[in-house]
Scaffold this motif. Structure first.
Motif, PDB file in Angstrom:
ATOM      1  N   ARG A  63      39.632 -15.196  29.793  1.00 38.55           N
ATOM      2  CA  ARG A  63      38.983 -14.845  31.035  1.00 38.55           C
ATOM      3  C   ARG A  63      37.881 -15.871  31.379  1.00 38.55           C
ATOM      4  NH1 ARG A  63      36.793  -8.926  30.670  1.00 38.55           N
ATOM      5  NH2 ARG A  63      39.090  -8.411  30.532  1.00 38.55           N
ATOM      6  N   GLU A  64      37.372 -16.518  30.597  1.00 37.19           N
ATOM      7  CA  GLU A  64      36.372 -17.607  30.632  1.00 37.19           C
ATOM      8  C   GLU A  64      37.038 -18.940  31.596  1.00 37.19           C
ATOM      9  OE1 GLU A  64      33.402 -17.204  30.589  1.00 37.19           O
ATOM     10  OE2 GLU A  64      33.406 -15.327  29.671  1.00 37.19           O
ATOM     11  N   PHE A  65      38.117 -19.196  31.074  1.00 34.02           N
ATOM     12  CA  PHE A  65      38.878 -20.130  31.692  1.00 34.02           C
ATOM     13  C   PHE A  65      39.349 -19.880  33.268  1.00 34.02           C
ATOM     14  CE2 PHE A  65      43.237 -21.883  32.486  1.00 34.02           C
ATOM     15  CZ  PHE A  65      43.030 -23.296  32.683  1.00 34.02           C
ATOM     16  N   TRP A  66      39.580 -18.660  33.495  1.00 35.51           N
ATOM     17  CA  TRP A  66      39.849 -18.245  34.615  1.00 35.51           C
ATOM     18  C   TRP A  66      38.558 -18.144  35.515  1.00 35.51           C
ATOM     19  CZ3 TRP A  66      44.528 -18.545  36.092  1.00 35.51           C
ATOM     20  CH2 TRP A  66      45.640 -18.388  35.468  1.00 35.51           C
ATOM     21  N   LYS A  67      37.554 -18.074  35.004  1.00 31.81           N
ATOM     22  CA  LYS A  67      36.367 -18.037  35.696  1.00 31.81           C
ATOM     23  C   LYS A  67      35.967 -19.446  36.073  1.00 31.81           C
ATOM     24  CE  LYS A  67      33.987 -13.855  33.997  1.00 31.81           C
ATOM     25  NZ  LYS A  67      32.743 -13.599  33.048  1.00 31.81           N
ATOM     26  N   VAL A  68      36.311 -20.405  35.289  1.00 37.71           N
ATOM     27  CA  VAL A  68      36.040 -21.902  35.528  1.00 37.71           C
ATOM     28  C   VAL A  68      36.943 -22.423  36.722  1.00 37.71           C
ATOM     29  CG1 VAL A  68      36.128 -24.166  34.620  1.00 37.71           C
ATOM     30  CG2 VAL A  68      35.292 -22.309  33.129  1.00 37.71           C
ATOM     31  N   LEU A  69      38.018 -21.992  36.745  1.00 39.20           N
ATOM     32  CA  LEU A  69      39.070 -22.178  37.936  1.00 39.20           C
ATOM     33  C   LEU A  69      38.706 -21.447  39.264  1.00 39.20           C
ATOM     34  CD1 LEU A  69      42.661 -21.688  36.242  1.00 39.20           C
ATOM     35  CD2 LEU A  69      41.226 -24.032  36.670  1.00 39.20           C
ATOM     36  N   ALA A  70      38.274 -20.246  39.011  1.00 44.94           N
ATOM     37  CA  ALA A  70      37.654 -19.604  39.951  1.00 44.94           C
ATOM     38  C   ALA A  70      36.286 -20.411  40.964  1.00 44.94           C
ATOM     39  CB  ALA A  70      37.165 -18.077  39.639  1.00 44.94           C
ATOM     40  N   LEU A  71      35.439 -21.282  39.966  1.00 42.62           N
ATOM     41  CA  LEU A  71      34.651 -21.878  40.458  1.00 42.62           C
ATOM     42  C   LEU A  71      34.766 -22.939  41.643  1.00 42.62           C
ATOM     43  CD1 LEU A  71      32.432 -22.523  37.347  1.00 42.62           C
ATOM     44  CD2 LEU A  71      31.846 -20.993  38.925  1.00 42.62           C
ATOM     45  N   PHE A  72      36.132 -23.600  41.437  1.00 48.06           N
ATOM     46  CA  PHE A  72      36.831 -24.350  42.314  1.00 48.06           C
ATOM     47  C   PHE A  72      37.613 -23.639  43.435  1.00 48.06           C
ATOM     48  CE2 PHE A  72      35.916 -26.493  38.483  1.00 48.06           C
ATOM     49  CZ  PHE A  72      35.477 -27.577  38.808  1.00 48.06           C
ATOM     50  N   TYR A  73      38.192 -22.317  43.294  1.00 51.76           N
ATOM     51  CA  TYR A  73      38.956 -21.647  43.745  1.00 51.76           C
ATOM     52  C   TYR A  73      38.403 -21.338  44.970  1.00 51.76           C
ATOM     53  CZ  TYR A  73      41.790 -17.985  45.998  1.00 51.76           C
ATOM     54  OH  TYR A  73      42.200 -16.952  46.920  1.00 51.76           O
ATOM     55  N   TYR A  74      37.093 -20.489  45.009  1.00 47.87           N
ATOM     56  CA  TYR A  74      36.674 -19.769  46.358  1.00 47.87           C
ATOM     57  C   TYR A  74      35.771 -21.001  47.184  1.00 47.87           C
ATOM     58  CZ  TYR A  74      36.641 -15.079  44.316  1.00 47.87           C
ATOM     59  OH  TYR A  74      37.070 -14.093  43.887  1.00 47.87           O
ATOM     60  N   PRO A  75      35.432 -22.196  46.759  1.00 43.88           N
ATOM     61  CA  PRO A  75      35.032 -22.942  47.934  1.00 43.88           C
ATOM     62  C   PRO A  75      36.263 -23.553  48.504  1.00 43.88           C
ATOM     63  CG  PRO A  75      33.904 -23.599  45.783  1.00 43.88           C
ATOM     64  CD  PRO A  75      34.892 -22.501  45.248  1.00 43.88           C
ATOM     65  N   LEU A  76      37.273 -23.706  47.877  1.00 42.51           N
ATOM     66  CA  LEU A  76      38.629 -24.269  48.882  1.00 42.51           C
ATOM     67  C   LEU A  76      39.152 -23.029  49.753  1.00 42.51           C
ATOM     68  CD1 LEU A  76      40.468 -26.072  45.858  1.00 42.51           C
ATOM     69  CD2 LEU A  76      39.323 -26.993  47.869  1.00 42.51           C
ATOM     70  N   PHE A  77      38.797 -21.903  48.903  1.00 39.47           N
ATOM     71  CA  PHE A  77      39.383 -20.654  49.796  1.00 39.47           C
ATOM     72  C   PHE A  77      38.685 -20.462  51.222  1.00 39.47           C
ATOM     73  CE2 PHE A  77      39.418 -15.924  50.588  1.00 39.47           C
ATOM     74  CZ  PHE A  77      41.048 -15.919  50.896  1.00 39.47           C
ATOM     75  N   TYR A  78      37.464 -20.797  51.172  1.00 36.48           N
ATOM     76  CA  TYR A  78      36.449 -20.289  52.219  1.00 36.48           C
ATOM     77  C   TYR A  78      36.118 -21.647  53.221  1.00 36.48           C
ATOM     78  CZ  TYR A  78      35.923 -15.566  50.733  1.00 36.48           C
ATOM     79  OH  TYR A  78      36.027 -14.296  50.340  1.00 36.48           O
ATOM     80  N   SER A  79      36.584 -22.746  52.709  1.00 34.61           N
ATOM     81  CA  SER A  79      36.321 -24.036  53.315  1.00 34.61           C
ATOM     82  C   SER A  79      36.752 -24.128  54.776  1.00 34.61           C
ATOM     83  CB  SER A  79      36.648 -25.039  52.513  1.00 34.61           C
ATOM     84  OG  SER A  79      38.150 -25.518  52.396  1.00 34.61           O
TER      85      SER A  79
END
Length: 667
Positions: free
Chosen positions: A141-157
């Motif tokens: 789960r911590e690995f997916w949290k690290v990926l989510a740190l980059f996913y949400y800025p790309l998703f809402y950019s």
């Protein structure tokens, strides 16, 4: 016999079945009571599972490819005419999420970054950090949290990048994306307003900044689209912030020296208090506008404070309410035995109604202290953030004028560097992080202060009993009286015996008596120094906790202020902001890029001799005279700007000529 013995055993007071039926069933299982108690409404497991029409995974699965397609389509509106000019009229350009360095869309940038921050705050508590991925084991789960740190800025950019090309197609795509995001979030909140995470209302309240930001974008993009359809883009709109640069230049050139009265007017106490309170309110001034990065930093800091305060509120207050509602007499007996609750007759544990009411009153007081301290911390943090806006304006104005020593403790050359660029990138993130950390520390400190004040002063006065604080003061009154008398005696002797005032100056007198008093009061002053040291520690802790969210001031002294990471980041941010976004420099560039009016048509029917004659030049109009004077004033101001001294040709030829000098160069 067996039946009699068994019945005797069951009727005996040591029968374990009686304990299980009476004690555990009546007292321990407090959540199975038939009466309606507050914990029934607060316990999260009573909320049924909700399945919205569009689940979060489906929402992200649909919107992520659409956002990517919009980015790729709009990237062809931004061209780089350097390579492959025959293919698509140039290489597709990189679509930037807003011009944060210059003067981009202020409201849109703050709204999108607020959405990203709110999503990341909810990411910490989500079981599925990445909505596109399937449920994973807790170890991954911590690995997916690290990926989510980059996913949400790309998703809402794309919500911010659609305004980059300043084209009606981009405005239309931004409006559609904003409407889709807002409809999905609003539909999810309406179908599933309650959630089992922490508190039943936490999910709904934590989405308030997201819904407000998406509503702002849903109105802002259609307004831009309608304006672009009605009016063509003017030259002022093609250069972001051109109108502001002109207003700033006009405000600078229109300033005149004001004659101030030499007589000093004494202000009243109310006037000084009013001036101090108004210093915490940012009042916009004509001709100056806070840079975009500062607006974004303040917005994300306020949203971060809201998210952290909401988490602290719903994580603690419902728990206190559940404990207060489930308090039983057996627990009160235990508290009475430990001496935590006063009791008139502790030897009789059966009648504990008064003590039970006292414990519940204590828990209610604890809840009031927690909520009061949280409200006070939020108000103080917001007041500090608003106060920092005035300091930002003062610092930027001083640096625009070249007064480096008015802002920094030592001379600095205002030019970008590797460290300055890194600090500029992290400035808004640091502001949000420092605001959250400051709120947490303030909550701990002020909650303890409120609890100590309530249980040591307020509750004993309500109950009519003696407070432990009053007992300490009563037992140590000779010590406190000695310290007060010693301090007053020193002040009186210093005023009447050791200081002699002449006509215009004061002189030291009675030096022998001064030495004797100093020697005799040395042990007493040691005790006074201990109290002063404790007060210094308390006031330093309170000051640093309250001002931790402010990056424009250092929490360390002048010599070691570079070790303060927040202030160090702010100083380098100012260097980049002033060197790259100076309003006078931008105004000068806009004047140079301004197209000249077309020349008057020449009459070809005139004779050749008349054509060869030099006609008298027409008189200059007032508008052109003002424009020429403004250009000369801009050139003069840029010539005397110390931050640009190292960029001149003479400085490039001889770096020692103008580079190290930070003063105003002489012509």
């Amino acid at each position: 016999m067996a039946s009699n013995s068994s019945s005797g055993i069951r009727d005996s007071p040591l029968d374990p079945g009686i304990f299980l039926d009476e004690d555990l069933g009546s007292d321990w299982y407090i959540y199975e009571s038939t009466e309606s108690t507050p914990q029934d409404d607060l316990f999260p497991e009573a909320i049924p599972e909700c399945h919205p029409t569009i689940s979060p995974r489906m929402y992200h699965t649909i919107m992520a490819p659409i956002s990517l397609a919009v980015i790729l389509a709009l990237s062809f509106l931004v061209k780089r005419r350097r390579l492959y000019r025959n293919c698509w009229n140039g290489v597709p350009g990189l679509l930037s999420p807003g011009s944060l360095l210059l003067d981009g869309p202020r409201g849109a940038a703050a709204a999108v970054l607020g959405i990203v921050l709110s999503s990341l705050c909810q990411l910490v508590l989500d079981r599925d950090p990445l909505p596109l991925a399937a449920p994973t084991a807790p170890s991954a789960r911590e690995f997916w949290k690290v990926l989510a740190l980059f996913y949400y800025p790309l998703f809402y950019s794309p919500l911010l990048a659609c305004a980059g090309p300043r084209h009606r197609l981009g405005y239309g795509a931004g409006a559609l994306l904003a409407w889709a995001h807002c409809a999905a979030h609003l539909g999810h909140r309406l179908q599933c307003p309650l959630d089992t995470k922490i508190h039943r209302l936490y999910s709904l309240l934590s989405h308030v900044p997201i819904l407000l930001s998406l509503s702002l974008l849903s109105v802002w993009y259609p307004a831009l689209l309608v304006r672009s359809l009605r009016h063509e883009d003017s030259p002022d709109q093609q250069i972001p912030g051109k109108s502001y640069y002109r207003k700033y230049l006009k405000a600078v050139l229109s300033k005149r020296g004001r004659k101030e009265s030499s007589a000093k007017i004494e202000e009243s106490l109310w006037s000084r208090i009013r001036s101090y309170l108004l210093s915490y309110v940012y009042i916009p001034e004509e001709g100056f506008r806070i840079p975009l990065m500062l607006v974004v930093s303040l917005t994300v800091a306020v949203i971060a404070v809201y998210q952290v305060a909401l988490l602290l509120l719903v994580a603690v207050v419902p728990t206190i309410q559940i404990v207060r509602a489930g308090m039983t007499k057996d627990m009160v007996v235990l508290l009475v035995q430990f001496g935590l609750v006063p009791s008139d007759n502790p030897a009789v544990p059966g009648d504990m109604e008064k003590e039970l009411a006292t414990v519940r009153h204590y828990l209610w007081s604890l809840e009031v202290c927690y909520i009061s301290s949280l409200v006070l911390c939020c108000l103080l943090t917001c007041a500090m953030l608003l106060r920092s806006l005035s300091m930002h304006r003062s610092n930027l104005r001083a640096l625009y004028q070249g007064a480096v020593l008015d802002v920094f403790s030592k001379a600095h050359i205002l030019r970008p560097s590797r460290e300055a660029i890194v600090c500029w990138i992290a400035f808004s993130s640091f502001q949000a992080a420092f605001a959250c950390l400051g709120l947490l520390i303030q909550q701990v400190i002020f909650f303890l202060c409120f609890v100590a004040f309530t249980f040591l002063l307020v509750i004993p006065l309500q109950a009519g009993t003696s407070s432990p604080l009053f007992g300490i003061i009563r037992n140590m009154w000779p010590f406190w009286l000695t310290l007060v008398v010693a301090v007053l005696l020193q002040h009186l002797l210093a005023r009447s015996q050791f200081l002699e005032q002449h006509s215009l100056q004061k002189e030291l007198t009675n030096r022998r008596a001064l030495s004797i008093v100093t020697f005799l009061l040395f042990p007493t002053n040691v005790l006074v120094g201990v109290l002063a040291g404790v007060w210094r520690l308390v006031i330093s802790g309170l000051y640093n906790a309250v001002h931790l969210c402010r990056l424009d001031i250092s929490l360390l002294q002048r010599g070691v202020e570079t070790f303060d990471p927040g202030y160090h980041t702010y100083c380098h941010y100012l260097k980049v902001e002033v060197s790259q976004c100076h309003p006078l420099l931008r105004a000068f560039c806009c004047l140079l890029l301004q197209p000249e009016p077309p020349a008057a048509p020449r009459d070809v029917h005139l004779e050749e001799g008349l054509q060869l004659m030099h006609p008298k030049p027409p008189a200059l109009g007032r508008a052109r005279v003002r424009r020429i004077r403004a250009r000369w004033w801009v050139a003069y101001t840029l010539l005397h700007n110390p931050s640009l001294a190292a960029s001149r040709k003479t400085a490039l030829a001889d770096p020692a000529a103008n580079g190290p000098q930070l003063g105003v160069p002489r012509p």
